[in-house]
Design a protein around this motif. Structure first.
Motif, mmCIF file in Angstrom:
data_model
loop_
_atom_site.group_PDB
_atom_site.id
_atom_site.type_symbol
_atom_site.label_atom_id
_atom_site.label_comp_id
_atom_site.label_asym_id
_atom_site.label_seq_id
_atom_site.Cartn_x
_atom_site.Cartn_y
_atom_site.Cartn_z
ATOM 1 N N PRO A 421 -12.135 9.113 -6.375
ATOM 2 C CA PRO A 421 -11.261 7.980 -6.683
ATOM 3 C C PRO A 421 -10.071 7.930 -5.741
ATOM 4 O O PRO A 421 -9.561 8.964 -5.295
ATOM 5 C CB PRO A 421 -10.828 8.257 -8.133
ATOM 6 C CG PRO A 421 -11.018 9.711 -8.334
ATOM 7 C CD PRO A 421 -12.146 10.130 -7.441
ATOM 8 N N ALA A 422 -9.639 6.736 -5.450
ATOM 9 C CA ALA A 422 -8.529 6.536 -4.516
ATOM 10 C C ALA A 422 -7.742 5.300 -4.936
ATOM 11 O O ALA A 422 -8.211 4.480 -5.727
ATOM 12 C CB ALA A 422 -9.042 6.381 -3.082
ATOM 13 N N ALA A 423 -6.550 5.194 -4.398
ATOM 14 C CA ALA A 423 -5.683 4.033 -4.658
ATOM 15 C C ALA A 423 -4.924 3.712 -3.383
ATOM 16 O O ALA A 423 -4.600 4.609 -2.595
ATOM 17 C CB ALA A 423 -4.713 4.317 -5.803
ATOM 18 N N GLU A 424 -4.656 2.447 -3.175
ATOM 19 C CA GLU A 424 -3.908 2.024 -2.003
ATOM 20 C C GLU A 424 -2.722 1.183 -2.436
ATOM 21 O O GLU A 424 -2.786 0.425 -3.412
ATOM 22 C CB GLU A 424 -4.793 1.228 -1.038
ATOM 23 C CG GLU A 424 -5.392 -0.043 -1.624
ATOM 24 C CD GLU A 424 -6.255 -0.804 -0.634
ATOM 25 O OE1 GLU A 424 -6.230 -0.450 0.561
ATOM 26 O OE2 GLU A 424 -6.944 -1.757 -1.054
ATOM 27 N N VAL A 425 -1.620 1.359 -1.725
ATOM 28 C CA VAL A 425 -0.417 0.580 -1.974
ATOM 29 C C VAL A 425 0.146 0.135 -0.634
ATOM 30 O O VAL A 425 -0.053 0.799 0.391
ATOM 31 C CB VAL A 425 0.641 1.387 -2.759
ATOM 32 C CG1 VAL A 425 0.206 1.623 -4.194
ATOM 33 C CG2 VAL A 425 0.935 2.716 -2.076
ATOM 34 N N ARG A 426 0.856 -0.976 -0.636
ATOM 35 C CA ARG A 426 1.445 -1.514 0.585
ATOM 36 C C ARG A 426 2.962 -1.570 0.442
ATOM 37 O O ARG A 426 3.463 -1.751 -0.659
ATOM 38 C CB ARG A 426 0.885 -2.909 0.885
ATOM 39 C CG ARG A 426 -0.559 -2.882 1.349
ATOM 40 C CD ARG A 426 -1.131 -4.270 1.495
ATOM 41 N NE ARG A 426 -2.414 -4.254 2.184
ATOM 42 C CZ ARG A 426 -3.569 -4.000 1.614
ATOM 43 N NH1 ARG A 426 -3.618 -3.739 0.305
ATOM 44 N NH2 ARG A 426 -4.688 -3.983 2.319
ATOM 45 N N GLY A 427 3.633 -1.432 1.558
ATOM 46 C CA GLY A 427 5.084 -1.444 1.484
ATOM 47 C C GLY A 427 5.746 -1.454 2.843
ATOM 48 O O GLY A 427 5.211 -1.999 3.809
ATOM 49 N N GLU A 428 6.882 -0.794 2.930
ATOM 50 C CA GLU A 428 7.720 -0.789 4.128
ATOM 51 C C GLU A 428 8.502 0.509 4.152
ATOM 52 O O GLU A 428 8.521 1.251 3.158
ATOM 53 C CB GLU A 428 8.686 -1.973 4.085
ATOM 54 C CG GLU A 428 9.534 -1.947 2.810
ATOM 55 C CD GLU A 428 10.505 -3.103 2.708
ATOM 56 O OE1 GLU A 428 11.033 -3.503 3.755
ATOM 57 O OE2 GLU A 428 10.733 -3.566 1.586
ATOM 58 N N THR A 531 8.780 2.678 0.604
ATOM 59 C CA THR A 531 8.461 2.214 -0.737
ATOM 60 C C THR A 531 7.168 1.444 -0.661
ATOM 61 O O THR A 531 6.845 0.828 0.358
ATOM 62 C CB THR A 531 9.580 1.328 -1.315
ATOM 63 O OG1 THR A 531 9.280 0.993 -2.672
ATOM 64 C CG2 THR A 531 9.748 0.056 -0.519
ATOM 65 N N ALA A 532 6.392 1.513 -1.727
ATOM 66 C CA ALA A 532 5.091 0.851 -1.733
ATOM 67 C C ALA A 532 4.805 0.347 -3.132
ATOM 68 O O ALA A 532 5.243 0.935 -4.123
ATOM 69 C CB ALA A 532 3.997 1.815 -1.275
ATOM 70 N N ALA A 533 4.074 -0.758 -3.198
ATOM 71 C CA ALA A 533 3.744 -1.369 -4.482
ATOM 72 C C ALA A 533 2.258 -1.681 -4.510
ATOM 73 O O ALA A 533 1.653 -1.965 -3.473
ATOM 74 C CB ALA A 533 4.558 -2.655 -4.692
ATOM 75 N N PRO A 534 1.626 -1.633 -5.695
ATOM 76 C CA PRO A 534 0.175 -1.830 -5.770
ATOM 77 C C PRO A 534 -0.285 -3.271 -5.712
ATOM 78 O O PRO A 534 -1.479 -3.523 -5.828
ATOM 79 C CB PRO A 534 -0.176 -1.202 -7.123
ATOM 80 C CG PRO A 534 1.050 -1.350 -7.946
ATOM 81 C CD PRO A 534 2.192 -1.213 -6.990
ATOM 82 N N ASP A 535 0.624 -4.233 -5.544
ATOM 83 C CA ASP A 535 0.150 -5.615 -5.459
ATOM 84 C C ASP A 535 -0.387 -5.896 -4.056
ATOM 85 O O ASP A 535 -0.400 -5.033 -3.185
ATOM 86 C CB ASP A 535 1.268 -6.600 -5.839
ATOM 87 C CG ASP A 535 2.484 -6.489 -4.921
ATOM 88 O OD1 ASP A 535 2.333 -5.956 -3.814
ATOM 89 O OD2 ASP A 535 3.569 -6.929 -5.333
#
Length: 625
Positions: A421-428, A531-535
């Motif tokens: 299992p894995a998860a990805e988040v995007r941010g800056e 910082t990263a968010a899952p949206d």
């Protein structure tokens, strides 16, 4: 109405399955406690578990778990915008499988303590529209009408990741017994502590205080670990020689996810090669050019991002990537930070992509000597894969030694997993590179070397107290301690103005001494605060805006000024690295440097304000003058 088969019992966010409630973790529901089952029980067919593309991370996972790992998958979930779902349909069962644990339950009215297998407690009627109301009741309770029973809040675990029900019968009888046991857990005080709890057998009238199971003396009285793996429904075939320890249900050290983290960076300079690299997990199975032609006519089109390229061009790019993989021309899969450092330290040569965009700005005035470069990371994507978990001690405490890590890491499945299992988040984020000459000069000071020996002794004592072998291994060094402390000080300052809470900022430390790794002599001294968010889009530039020269200058000055004093001074400033194995930090506490555990790479260890600036205790260690 008969009980539903595999009813829903609650819900968590998909990202929590990686960070908080992964395989082997206990989830505390309103009336139940459940354990997340192993990957063998997960249903990932039918497109409900999305493939996460990140080839660098997949190679790192394979180096840890074996070459049989084929892909990274997001936890199974309904696609967004699917609308209301019939609670009695199969779609309502999409999710992560769990099982009741612990199996012992307690009636709060009559204080009867019994396992579910005894039949004393009965599951109440399921409510498909309110799964959180699932519960067990004591039908024959003499103190009230069907009171809701609660899970017994005591368990046993060992350092090798095994978990078991508390041995209630053996504990109260002080060993194996043939008694037809009927137990009660009686509370004699209002505190709820173990010293106020007594286990009593109504059959033979024997009793024992629960406090006898805690502490070093109590642990010596506990039985040997049975090697139970409730998330896999079995016992460890290799057994376990550890002594179990009593632990509370819901304790923070009951589950630590062992994750591998990578930032998605482009490894190719040509756009088509970038696309192939980013989708390689799926494209590596493409057999020929005709397959591409057929699939481009399908709906949905798996090659929708390859607009403008012919089938032959795509096939040639796949063949080149396949030849590169077969020849072994790739990065060291373990050194994930090495390639990231190359991109951050040379931002002018980076290739922008939709998930990675850098912009170098001037170093703030007044900081040009200690800081060599400031890079604003306008876009980034973090991918995190779960490869196992530990109990009692976090993976970061065990260290980077593969032998010690694998010995304590509990597996996710009974067989070698084909996916994780894995998860990805995007941010800056903001990347700050330190001047290597200034770092070397500071490290060469005699006072810095003495401080390093203090930290080394504290590090060894910490690991020895937790039976981590070898105790002297994996010491990060003073370079890491300086960078780590600087990151925590700056994160606390940025939180005050960036609009994010403290738990949403994270750190990534790039610390490597010269010639520490064969073939990569370039030292690393830099920090990434992001910082990263899952949206789908991530964040909106609030953190990057604070990295502009004038803004960053103000925040650096404020962070260093605040680090000079702490609300807990002089006690905080006088704190030395402990040689008793209790802490591995010096002048640091919750009032000045400690960050949320999700933000810190090292669990708030290896911190010392005095290496940054002068404190009320000492002035000779400060890197910043």
């Amino acid at each position: 109405m008969p009980p539903m088969k595999n009813p829903r019992v609650g819900e968590v966010r998909p990202s929590q399955v990686i960070f908080s409630y992964g395989v082997g973790a206990l989830v505390d529901l309103p009336h139940l406690s459940v354990i997340v089952m192993g990957l063998d029980d997960w249903t990932v067919d039918g497109g409900l578990a999305r493939v996460i593309e990140e080839e660098r991370l997949l190679r790192a996972v394979r180096s840890q778990l074996g070459s049989q790992v084929q892909k990274l998958l997001a936890p199974p979930a309904l696609p967004p915008g699917n609308g209301p779902v019939d609670p009695f349909s199969d779609l309502a069962r999409v999710g992560v499988p769990v099982a009741l644990f612990p199996r012992w339950m307690l009636c709060p009215r009559c204080q009867r303590l019994s396992p579910l297998s005894s039949g004393l407690f009965t599951r109440s009627r399921d409510d498909a529209f309110h799964p959180e109301r699932t519960r067990y009741v004591h039908v024959g309770c003499e103190e009230g009408k069907q009171p809701i029973v609660v899970p017994a809040r005591f368990l046993v675990a060992c350092e090798h990741g095994h978990l078991d029900d508390f041995p209630w019968v053996e504990f109260v009888h002080r060993g194996p017994t043939t008694c037809a046991t009927q137990l009660r857990l009686i509370e004699y005080g209002p505190s709820g502590e173990a010293r106020d709890l007594v286990v009593r057998c109504d059959t033979c009238e024997r009793s024992r205080q629960l406090s006898d199971a805690f502490g070093e003396e109590g642990r010596a009285r506990m039985p040997k670990c049975r090697g139970r793996r409730p998330h896999l429904r079995d016992f460890d075939p290799q057994g376990c020689a550890q002594q179990v320890r009593a632990i509370l249900l819901g304790a923070s050290n009951l589950w630590f996810g062992d994750t591998v983290i990578a930032l998605a960076i482009p490894t190719e300079s040509v756009k088509l090669a970038q696309l192939v690299e980013s989708k390689w997990t799926s494209l590596q199975q493409v057999p020929n050019e005709q397959f591409i032609t057929v699939m481009r006519g399908m709906t949905p089109n798996p090659f929708s991002e390859f607009i403008g390229y012919s089938d032959n061009e795509i096939w040639q790019a796949i063949e080149r990537r396949r030849a590169q993989a077969q020849s072994g021309e790739s990065d060291d899969p373990v050194d994930l930070k090495g390639r990231e450092w190359e991109q951050f330290a040379h931002p002018a040569s980076h290739t922008p992509s939709k998930d990675f965009r850098l912009r170098e700005v001037a170093v703030p005035s007044g900081f040009t000597q200690p800081i060599a470069r400031v890079v604003l990371v306008e876009r980034l994507r973090e991918v995190r894969a779960l490869i196992g978990f530990t109990r009692i001690d976090a993976p970061g405490e065990i260290g980077a030694n593969p032998e010690g890590s694998e010995q304590r890491r509990m597996t996710l499945a009974r067989k070698a997993p084909a996916w994780v299992p894995a998860a990805e988040v995007r941010g800056e984020g903001i990347f700050i590179q330190f001047d290597e000459a200034a770092i070397q000069q500071w490290l060469s000071h005699e006072v810095t070397e003495r401080r390093e020996e203090q930290f080394r002794a504290s590090h060894t004592s910490w690991r020895r107290a937790r039976r981590i072998e070898p105790p002297e291994a994996d010491f990060p060094g003073m370079r890491y301690i300086l960078l780590h402390t600087f990151t925590h000080a700056l994160m606390r300052q940025l939180v005050l103005e960036c609009g994010y809470n403290a738990a949403s900022l994270r750190e990534r430390i790039y610390a490597r001494n010269p010639k520490e790794i064969d073939g990569r002599p370039e030292p690393m001294a830099g920090v990434l605060i992001y910082t990263a968010a899952p949206d789908s889009e991530g964040t909106l530039g609030g953190l990057v805006g604070l990295g502009e020269p004038e803004q960053l200058r103000r925040h650096l000055q404020a962070a260093l000024r605040d680090a000079m004093q702490c609300a807990s001074d002089p006690l905080c400033a006088e704190h030395e690295p402990s040689v008793r194995g209790t802490t591995v930090h010096a002048a640091a506490c919750h009032a000045c440097l400690f960050a949320p555990e999700t933000s810190c790479e090292r669990g708030n260890r290896y911190l010392d304000r005095s290496v940054l600036v002068s404190t009320v205790e000492r002035e000779d260690l400060a890197f910043f003058q």
